[in-house]
Design a protein around this motif. Sequence first.
Motif, mmCIF file in Angstrom:
data_model
loop_
_atom_site.group_PDB
_atom_site.id
_atom_site.type_symbol
_atom_site.label_atom_id
_atom_site.label_comp_id
_atom_site.label_asym_id
_atom_site.label_seq_id
_atom_site.Cartn_x
_atom_site.Cartn_y
_atom_site.Cartn_z
ATOM 1 N N THR A 1 -15.870 -46.697 -36.898
ATOM 2 C CA THR A 1 -15.100 -46.338 -38.085
ATOM 3 C C THR A 1 -13.636 -46.070 -37.750
ATOM 4 O O THR A 1 -12.725 -46.424 -38.514
ATOM 5 C CB THR A 1 -15.721 -45.087 -38.746
ATOM 6 O OG1 THR A 1 -17.101 -45.347 -39.004
ATOM 7 C CG2 THR A 1 -15.019 -44.751 -40.047
ATOM 8 N N ALA A 2 -13.398 -45.464 -36.587
ATOM 9 C CA ALA A 2 -12.028 -45.119 -36.198
ATOM 10 C C ALA A 2 -11.147 -46.349 -36.042
ATOM 11 O O ALA A 2 -9.922 -46.260 -36.144
ATOM 12 C CB ALA A 2 -12.051 -44.326 -34.889
ATOM 13 N N ASN A 3 -11.755 -47.511 -35.804
ATOM 14 C CA ASN A 3 -10.965 -48.729 -35.588
ATOM 15 C C ASN A 3 -10.751 -49.534 -36.864
ATOM 16 O O ASN A 3 -10.001 -50.511 -36.864
ATOM 17 C CB ASN A 3 -11.659 -49.627 -34.558
ATOM 18 C CG ASN A 3 -11.698 -48.987 -33.189
ATOM 19 O OD1 ASN A 3 -10.831 -48.177 -32.849
ATOM 20 N ND2 ASN A 3 -12.706 -49.330 -32.392
ATOM 21 N N ARG A 4 -11.439 -49.166 -37.927
ATOM 22 C CA ARG A 4 -11.459 -50.049 -39.105
ATOM 23 C C ARG A 4 -10.109 -50.149 -39.818
ATOM 24 O O ARG A 4 -9.763 -51.200 -40.358
ATOM 25 C CB ARG A 4 -12.563 -49.623 -40.053
ATOM 26 C CG ARG A 4 -13.945 -49.956 -39.469
ATOM 27 C CD ARG A 4 -14.929 -50.423 -40.518
ATOM 28 N NE ARG A 4 -16.123 -50.964 -39.884
ATOM 29 C CZ ARG A 4 -17.058 -51.646 -40.513
ATOM 30 N NH1 ARG A 4 -16.962 -51.858 -41.812
ATOM 31 N NH2 ARG A 4 -18.103 -52.137 -39.870
ATOM 32 N N ALA A 5 -9.348 -49.067 -39.842
ATOM 33 C CA ALA A 5 -8.031 -49.138 -40.498
ATOM 34 C C ALA A 5 -7.136 -50.132 -39.764
ATOM 35 O O ALA A 5 -6.421 -50.930 -40.391
ATOM 36 C CB ALA A 5 -7.392 -47.756 -40.537
ATOM 37 N N MET B 1 -20.490 -53.047 -45.081
ATOM 38 C CA MET B 1 -20.461 -54.190 -44.173
ATOM 39 C C MET B 1 -20.547 -53.744 -42.712
ATOM 40 O O MET B 1 -19.697 -53.018 -42.226
ATOM 41 C CB MET B 1 -19.178 -54.999 -44.403
ATOM 42 C CG MET B 1 -19.135 -56.311 -43.646
ATOM 43 S SD MET B 1 -17.570 -57.197 -43.928
ATOM 44 C CE MET B 1 -17.760 -57.705 -45.648
ATOM 45 N N LYS B 2 -21.605 -54.206 -42.033
ATOM 46 C CA LYS B 2 -21.814 -53.855 -40.616
ATOM 47 C C LYS B 2 -21.622 -55.103 -39.761
ATOM 48 O O LYS B 2 -22.072 -56.192 -40.125
ATOM 49 C CB LYS B 2 -23.231 -53.313 -40.411
ATOM 50 C CG LYS B 2 -23.606 -52.103 -41.273
ATOM 51 C CD LYS B 2 -23.027 -50.816 -40.744
ATOM 52 C CE LYS B 2 -23.330 -49.626 -41.638
ATOM 53 N NZ LYS B 2 -24.755 -49.318 -41.766
ATOM 54 N N GLU C 1 -5.006 -52.240 -48.767
ATOM 55 C CA GLU C 1 -5.783 -51.205 -49.458
ATOM 56 C C GLU C 1 -7.023 -51.793 -50.140
ATOM 57 O O GLU C 1 -8.052 -51.126 -50.272
ATOM 58 C CB GLU C 1 -4.902 -50.499 -50.499
ATOM 59 C CG GLU C 1 -4.433 -51.402 -51.622
ATOM 60 C CD GLU C 1 -3.397 -50.747 -52.512
ATOM 61 O OE1 GLU C 1 -2.209 -51.105 -52.386
ATOM 62 O OE2 GLU C 1 -3.776 -49.900 -53.334
ATOM 63 N N VAL C 2 -6.928 -53.050 -50.579
ATOM 64 C CA VAL C 2 -8.078 -53.697 -51.221
ATOM 65 C C VAL C 2 -9.176 -53.958 -50.198
ATOM 66 O O VAL C 2 -10.359 -53.826 -50.481
ATOM 67 C CB VAL C 2 -7.642 -55.021 -51.896
ATOM 68 C CG1 VAL C 2 -8.860 -55.788 -52.404
ATOM 69 C CG2 VAL C 2 -6.692 -54.729 -53.039
ATOM 70 N N ILE C 3 -8.779 -54.315 -48.983
ATOM 71 C CA ILE C 3 -9.758 -54.560 -47.922
ATOM 72 C C ILE C 3 -10.367 -53.257 -47.428
ATOM 73 O O ILE C 3 -11.584 -53.142 -47.261
ATOM 74 C CB ILE C 3 -9.093 -55.302 -46.740
ATOM 75 C CG1 ILE C 3 -8.653 -56.703 -47.180
ATOM 76 C CG2 ILE C 3 -10.034 -55.372 -45.535
ATOM 77 C CD1 ILE C 3 -7.839 -57.435 -46.143
ATOM 78 N N LEU C 4 -9.533 -52.263 -47.206
ATOM 79 C CA LEU C 4 -9.965 -51.063 -46.486
ATOM 80 C C LEU C 4 -11.019 -50.230 -47.219
ATOM 81 O O LEU C 4 -11.944 -49.705 -46.587
ATOM 82 C CB LEU C 4 -8.744 -50.182 -46.158
ATOM 83 C CG LEU C 4 -9.035 -48.970 -45.273
ATOM 84 C CD1 LEU C 4 -9.625 -49.409 -43.932
ATOM 85 C CD2 LEU C 4 -7.763 -48.162 -45.050
ATOM 86 N N GLY C 5 -10.916 -50.108 -48.543
ATOM 87 C CA GLY C 5 -11.838 -49.238 -49.280
ATOM 88 C C GLY C 5 -13.299 -49.547 -49.001
ATOM 89 O O GLY C 5 -14.050 -48.719 -48.470
ATOM 90 N N ARG C 6 -13.737 -50.736 -49.349
ATOM 91 C CA ARG C 6 -15.146 -51.109 -49.146
ATOM 92 C C ARG C 6 -15.477 -51.319 -47.669
ATOM 93 O O ARG C 6 -16.624 -51.187 -47.271
ATOM 94 C CB ARG C 6 -15.479 -52.352 -49.975
ATOM 95 C CG ARG C 6 -15.442 -52.041 -51.472
ATOM 96 C CD ARG C 6 -15.907 -53.186 -52.343
ATOM 97 N NE ARG C 6 -16.001 -52.715 -53.731
ATOM 98 C CZ ARG C 6 -16.548 -53.402 -54.725
ATOM 99 N NH1 ARG C 6 -17.059 -54.615 -54.485
ATOM 100 N NH2 ARG C 6 -16.603 -52.911 -55.944
ATOM 101 N N GLY D 1 -14.547 -59.258 -54.384
ATOM 102 C CA GLY D 1 -15.152 -58.425 -55.426
ATOM 103 C C GLY D 1 -14.259 -57.237 -55.751
ATOM 104 O O GLY D 1 -14.025 -56.900 -56.922
ATOM 105 N N ALA D 2 -13.731 -56.601 -54.702
ATOM 106 C CA ALA D 2 -12.816 -55.474 -54.902
ATOM 107 C C ALA D 2 -11.518 -55.947 -55.548
ATOM 108 O O ALA D 2 -10.913 -55.238 -56.375
ATOM 109 C CB ALA D 2 -12.526 -54.801 -53.561
ATOM 110 N N ARG D 3 -11.078 -57.153 -55.213
ATOM 111 C CA ARG D 3 -9.823 -57.675 -55.764
ATOM 112 C C ARG D 3 -9.936 -57.910 -57.284
ATOM 113 O O ARG D 3 -8.978 -57.712 -58.034
ATOM 114 C CB ARG D 3 -9.443 -58.975 -55.052
ATOM 115 C CG ARG D 3 -8.129 -59.591 -55.522
ATOM 116 C CD ARG D 3 -6.956 -58.664 -55.202
ATOM 117 N NE ARG D 3 -5.718 -59.088 -55.809
ATOM 118 C CZ ARG D 3 -4.739 -59.729 -55.150
ATOM 119 N NH1 ARG D 3 -4.858 -59.998 -53.872
ATOM 120 N NH2 ARG D 3 -3.631 -60.072 -55.764
ATOM 121 N N ALA D 4 -11.123 -58.316 -57.757
ATOM 122 C CA ALA D 4 -11.320 -58.510 -59.196
ATOM 123 C C ALA D 4 -11.133 -57.198 -59.955
ATOM 124 O O ALA D 4 -10.580 -57.176 -61.067
ATOM 125 C CB ALA D 4 -12.717 -59.075 -59.461
#
Length: 420
Positions: free
Chosen positions: A284-288, A329-330, A305-310, A226-229
């Motif tokens: 959250t600290a591990n998500r990057a 997303m949890k 960058e497309v993955i990380l934002g959302r 969705g973010a990629r679109a």
Amino acid sequence: MQRKKLAAGNKAARGLSRRDFLRLGAAGAAAGLAGWRTSAWAAGSDAPEKTEVKIGFIPLTDCASVVIASEMGFDKKYGIKITPSKEASWAAVRDKLVNGELDASHVLYGLIYGVQLGIGGPKKDMAVLMGINHNGQAISLSNQLKDKGVTDGASLKALIGKEKREYTFAQTFPTGTHAMELYYWLATYGINPMADVKTIVVPPPQMVANMRVGNMDGFCVGEPWGARAIYDKIGFTAVTTQELWKDHPEKVLGTSLEFVQKYPNTTRAMMAAVLEASKFIDATANRAKVAQIIASKSYVNAPEEVILGRFLGNYDNGNGKTWKDPNYMKFYNDGYVNYPHLSDGMWFLTQHKRWGLLKQDPDYLAVAKQVNQIELYKQVAAQVKVAVPASPMRTSKLIDGVVWDGKDPKAYAAGFKIKA
């Protein structure tokens, strides 16, 4: 208490290289495994019967817990080696789960139920071992629709009524999550997905390419597509699935019932490794770091960058609205994500009945009890020290204001004005 422990663990993990983490993981493996084997689950040895397992995944952000279980060495802690296997489509995942080519998979909730009832492929007894994630999918519409004034479901309904042509929307598998979410959203705004539009099946990584060449007006799929679109300037997000249903069930760790019965210790080890990975990702600290790992060609193959934002809850709908979404997303949420609630499985059955995939009402509760491996999950949760909800049922209000609580599934399925 769980959050406090997790925060402390994250603090320790912060700043460690992957090499450091693996070294420490290997050092702690013996202690972890020793504790594992002192559990009284099996009469006799509870060592994994099969020590190497192939777990399928589709290139999506929510495949992260399978990937991280392998990449960060959580699998070794429980005496197994997980090999993530990148698959081309959900149909391929289904076929390989049925024929045993895959031991387990990151898989659509509704796919497992579709196979169980023989409406999504060959009939076979299946097992939902645990939830992998809540939230994090989206329904995207093309910029061509935006140019005609469409911004949401109501304006889409108005355009379909005004400009007669064939409108095409894509989902990812006939009995899967995205099909049910897309149909539910369209019907909420008075659009019958079985009569007013055409729906097609497209594998998740091919959604954006197909929209780019004009094969569809919209699609429902997991992130990052969705973010990629939006990144590629070909579409925008009309609604996120967490707006459709906050904390909705999404992917699960699934396998055949035959695998569970043949390899119960391996199944528990696999679940424990993925559960520990889920805890790690939810910090959250591990998500990057997780986004960096899964962005590679071996996994999601999309810009980091497309993955990380959302992934961090930073949303931009591509149509002028930005927001910080608390319902992003949890993967863990103190175990709430992972417990295989019976009511979640039953909801998919109600929608299969609503849209004519099931001709008769099944015994909703009996099917869910057979598929969702709650007792097995409780054993693993106790070992990994994860809290378990008090009830296998939960109550949710969806986007149309209708409440689902699992108490009367037959009446719920029959109660919708728009259905097949």
